[in-house]
Design a protein around this motif. Sequence first.
Motif, short mmCIF file in Angstrom:
data_model
loop_
_atom_site.label_atom_id
_atom_site.label_comp_id
_atom_site.label_asym_id
_atom_site.label_seq_id
_atom_site.Cartn_x
_atom_site.Cartn_y
_atom_site.Cartn_z
N ARG A 129 0.84 -1.22 0.00
CA ARG A 129 0.00 0.00 0.00
C ARG A 129 0.88 1.27 0.00
N PRO B 164 -2.22 -0.34 -4.03
CA PRO B 164 -3.39 0.49 -3.73
C PRO B 164 -2.92 1.87 -3.26
N HIS C 267 -3.38 5.40 -1.29
CA HIS C 267 -4.03 6.14 -0.20
C HIS C 267 -3.37 7.52 -0.16
N TYR C 268 -4.08 8.52 0.35
CA TYR C 268 -3.43 9.84 0.42
C TYR C 268 -4.04 10.74 1.48
N GLU D 234 -8.98 17.10 -3.11
CA GLU D 234 -9.39 15.77 -3.57
C GLU D 234 -8.54 15.34 -4.78
N SER E 22 -10.96 8.78 -8.21
CA SER E 22 -11.82 8.49 -7.05
C SER E 22 -11.57 7.12 -6.44
N ARG E 23 -10.76 6.28 -7.11
CA ARG E 23 -10.43 4.97 -6.50
C ARG E 23 -9.34 5.11 -5.43
N TRP E 24 -8.66 6.22 -5.43
CA TRP E 24 -7.62 6.43 -4.42
C TRP E 24 -8.27 6.86 -3.11
N GLN E 25 -7.81 6.27 -2.01
CA GLN E 25 -8.52 6.50 -0.74
C GLN E 25 -7.93 7.67 0.05
N ARG E 26 -8.81 8.65 0.35
CA ARG E 26 -8.36 9.83 1.09
C ARG E 26 -8.50 9.60 2.59
N HIS E 27 -7.54 10.06 3.38
CA HIS E 27 -7.59 9.93 4.84
C HIS E 27 -7.71 11.30 5.50
N LEU F 249 -3.41 8.10 7.72
CA LEU F 249 -2.82 7.60 6.47
C LEU F 249 -1.64 6.67 6.79
#
Length: 313
Positions: A146, A169, A171-172, A177, A181-186, A192
């Motif tokens: 990840r 995968p 994450h950020y 934004e 949109s598949r990237w997961q925001r924390h 994160l």
Amino acid sequence: MKNKPEILVITEIPQPMITTLEQHFVVHKYWQQDEQTLLRDHAHAIRGALTRAARGISTSLIEQLPALEAISGFGVGVDATDLETCRRRGITVSNTPNVLNECVADTGLALMLAVTRKICEADRFARAGQWEHAAFPGAWKMSGKRCGIVGMGNIGHDVARRAAAFNMPIHYFSPREARNSRWQRHQSIVDLARAVDFLVLTLPGGAKTHHVINREVLEALGPEGILVNIARGSVVDTDALIAVLQEGKLRGAGLDVFENEPHIPLPLRELPNVVLLPHIASNTAETRQAMADLTINNLVSYFNDGKMLTPVV
Ligand code: 8YV
């Protein structure tokens, strides 16, 4: 050209840049001259300045240049120049965005691979002839792990796209934004860090981001985590980083930037699980040429047409 505008070049730059600048400007080389004499003789005539992003231009120097109108930065970061003072004085500041994104992102991936696959350690092992006596101890896999990115700007996006090609995968954490949109925001950097194996820093430097990567974040990244910094040294609490690495609370780090460049603390240099680069992320012939062209064209455009091509302020 008659009445060429006078500019001050703050840091040493390649001779071809000077030659091009001299076609348009009277060039004063700050790094080569005695400051007092230079300022006494020319301060009132200097209308433009050129500096490297990581060096910027000091507030006290800006204050000693009453005719200064435009500062062109070689690089994308503008954290080393006091933008508030520039705004107040009506001085335009530009940088070189986008032309360096790919090379900086490439360097991020190079550091991720170098640390996780122990590329530099393996190279030292092979050079020293140690392979003749023993096999190299194993490293770790990168593909599929990840990837966490702090600062989803243009460079962050380029890192994410590259990491996604390694089946990682994404994450950020970022004030804005991501375009995917598949990237997961924390919600926070600590959240994160807890969720990922790699934490790649692509956020701007400056007072607002000073030491945002602190001990809490590094401990959240955890003993299998890897930190990669291609942003600014100032965003990482270096003492905390050294401590967690020495305590085995982090797997490794890949660093292109440091708090007190070009000085790198001895404890970092002594750690085997750290890959250290001398701030070279944008340093390829192609990208440096594009940065040089844009840096010069910003000044030429300002003095010919009253507007820089890529202004920040
Ligand atoms: C350069 C940088 O290495 O773009 C930046 O902000 O720090 C780097 O690309 C630097 O500006 C050249 O000295």
